[in-house]
Design an enzyme around this catalytic site. Sequence first.
Site, PDB file in Angstrom:
ATOM      1  N   GLU A 184      60.917 -86.555  43.421  1.00 29.69           N
ATOM      2  CA  GLU A 184      61.938 -87.546  43.790  1.00 29.69           C
ATOM      3  C   GLU A 184      62.747 -87.984  42.558  1.00 29.69           C
ATOM      4  OE1 GLU A 184      60.112 -90.694  46.090  1.00 29.69           O
ATOM      5  OE2 GLU A 184      59.871 -89.347  47.804  1.00 29.69           O
ATOM      6  N   GLU A 253      58.235 -84.394  52.701  1.00 33.25           N
ATOM      7  CA  GLU A 253      57.470 -85.573  53.129  1.00 33.25           C
ATOM      8  C   GLU A 253      58.065 -86.133  54.411  1.00 33.25           C
ATOM      9  OE1 GLU A 253      56.881 -88.585  50.136  1.00 33.25           O
ATOM     10  OE2 GLU A 253      56.141 -87.143  48.652  1.00 33.25           O
TER      11      GLU A 253
END
Length: 845
Positions: A184, A253
């Site tokens: 991320e 995710e």
Amino acid sequence: METNSVSSLILFFCIFLVMGSQLISGSVTYDNKAVIINGQRRILLSGSIHYPRSTPDMWEDLILKAKNAGLDVIDTYVFWNVHEPSPGNYNFEGRYDLVRFVKTVQKLGLYVHLRIGPYVCAEWNFGGFPVWLKYVPGISFRTDNEPFKAAMQQFTQKIVGVMKSENLFESQGGPIILSQIENEYGAQRRALGPAGEAYMNWAAKMAVALDTGVPWVMCKDDEAPDPVINACNGFYCDSFSPNKPYKPTMWTEAWSGWFTEFGGPILQRPVQDLAFAVARFIQKGGSFINYYMFHGGTNFGRTAGGPFVTTSYDYDAPVDEYGLIREPKYGHLKELHKAIKLCEHALVSSDPTVTSLGSSQEAHVFSSGDGSCAAFLANFNSTSAARVLFNNKHYNLPPWSISILPDCKNVVFNTAKVGTQTSQFQMLPSDSQLHSWETYGEDMTSLDDSTTFAAIGLLEQINVTRDSSDYLWYITSIDIGSSESFLRGGQKPTLTVNSRGHALHVFINGQLAGSAYGTRENTRFTFTGPVSLQVGTNKISLLSIAMGLPNNGVHFENWNVGVLGRVELAGLDQGKRDLSRQTWSYKVGLKGEQMNLVSPDKVSSVEWAQVSAITQNQQPLRWYKAYFDAPSGDEPLALDMRSMGKGQVWINGQNIGRYWMAYSNGNCGVCHYAGTFRATKCQRSCGQPTQRWYHVPRSWLQPTQNLIVLFEELGGDASKISLVKRTTAGVCANAFEHRPSVANYQIQSTSASKMLHQAKIHLSCSPGQSISAITFASFGTPTGTCGSFRLGNCHAQNSHSVVEKMCVGMESCKLAVSNSYFGADPCPRVLKKLSVEAICSTKMS
Ligand SMILES: *[C@@H]1O[C@H](CO)[C@@H](O)[C@H](O)[C@H]1NC(C)=O
Ligand SMILES: *[C@@H]1O[C@H](CO)[C@@H](O)[C@H](O)[C@H]1NC(C)=O
């Protein structure tokens, strides 16, 4: 037409030739459609299971449950801080045995996505970074900084080296098909500008040069450089596209729920919405989905990040913290996966053709040259069902749902129609008593011993403790003259302590004067309270507590913890006195920690006292110990800590985790699956302790004489702690009869759909249990949901006795939803359903 298909054929061969070189060097590649394993494009369904969040004894069962749910891949982060506790010293033992975990996945025939990071976030202490890394001279995390890059490269190389030496990459015949570098990074890159950009490019290049033979992924960074694949994380990812037309659309995710923080509610996500999100991603052309989490597990010891992330990392995942199947989440996703796999060939062979079927209804059709066809019919309207016309047939779509038609004709699955049973868990008393409770006071006089050091002013906590303990004492003294007017009946002076986090207990002359806490969102807080001072020297002892180091945010490594001022006493004759700049003594950790009182070898090194007399006044800062035998059976176990305040608990020397009976402050209203989901949409347990039960892995117990030790900060009644078993309390099922002719209920039968849509209900208790009673059964038009079923206008009188006869005494039972079972039709021409609620009990042997 002719020329079009010829030119696309030529284009295909060109791509094939470009990719060809990659095909030779490794057996895993990718193209715009999918990850390609041994020449086959694949739709890959994956689930996150983090190896340190369960015990090696649990791994095989957890992975098997993932496999049985139709998953192809197990995804895990790699946790740097547990593997390299000090520079160059590696630990791959026990829960940290990554090779054993990967080999267990391999043994069960699944693939691995190894997310090395080594920044992982994960609500894990310090985002997975070892705390020593912060103190490498000149370091700055996750940016174009030489000391950081050197350390990151060394650890990444180490992990890749370990995996290679065990032949674990798919290119070597192993299960690892993908690896992740960084995590991320997009937000951080944007915040850091050119330095972030340079670092991202360096990280990608460094990873690719490790030559694993399998692709690398960077999630949530849309500038991931070639050949690294950028991937999406979120509650929904159907608006995501990869940054290059030749990369597959991957969702690393898909959040199955959310984590919990002490003082907050339990956050859940309805499975209908999760299934809808997954189907939306697939119908858009997505080909890889990973559930985060599939099994969340437990933040044992001091591994929780934060601050204030709970010890439980259940995450409302399809497999619960204890390894039990959570229904209907697990079963409904399993049905979804079967439906998606029926479409696999069409999905990887073509791009979707999207047509509008209404104001917020769409058809996504995949039809490949060889005649295979799969369709997804979507209704995005969150309040209204829709009746749509597709290929000259009518289909009914519930609000906020997608129907899957693997042959473009027959619906085998709808995301909002949950056919699987609902299960409810319970915590049952075990047959094991905790006995011989004794207590030992964390001795505050020992605060003057040789491990204490003094400094002028207030020090940052982690710089002092290096996170070797949650606890740091800040101690100073103040002299009170006999002339102070508060001594003659005036108002008590007020102490004010400003802290950067995370929790604080204030002691004046050894007596607890009060406590204060920050929050996860704002770790700063102020303690203010009246204090009892006497003539002469008064000792002010502040116990500052770190509750898990932060795991995300730009340069979170620089966020301070501890009492950093001001500390001020008001209400003296002189007015305010600033204590911040005077001499303070520091002591890292507790005396009991220093002596390792929690270990069976060391527990006898102090004089313990009988508990009874002491517990009446429930003093703060006390150690407790007791013994117990392992409970019978094999159900998962937990400690019920309701009678306690806040602290940590160990069993046979193993740290179970931080406990805290902080009450959930939330908004537990009605939660409807339809409509855009946010983490706070579906809250549970408001007004209850956020976490009352603490998982005790069976494998940490011996048959007899297990030692439990706990440290209680505030005060509690340890004699009321109990060991409980987690079991399935009851199960419910609810299904409509199979009647294609009835409007508003549309299902046709083909060989594919038969597998998915027999009008049957299936009730199943946990292993070792059987169905002991039927508390509700109605074939007709019952209403309500599990726990609140009610009879409708139509009801077959013998419903209860039929179901009872079929199910009571069985571990599981299947019932067809049909007239033939219940004799005469209780209401012809009405669409009927069967609703059943059953109680599960431990089988008598
Ligand atoms: C959903 O359906 C209702 C009823 O047909 C309609 O009034 C509403 O505008 C629709 N909402 C959307 C977002 O299309
Ligand atoms: C950490 O402690 C050392 C002394 O041990 C001190 O020199 C340094 O300035 C401290 N750093 C921070 C960030 O507080």
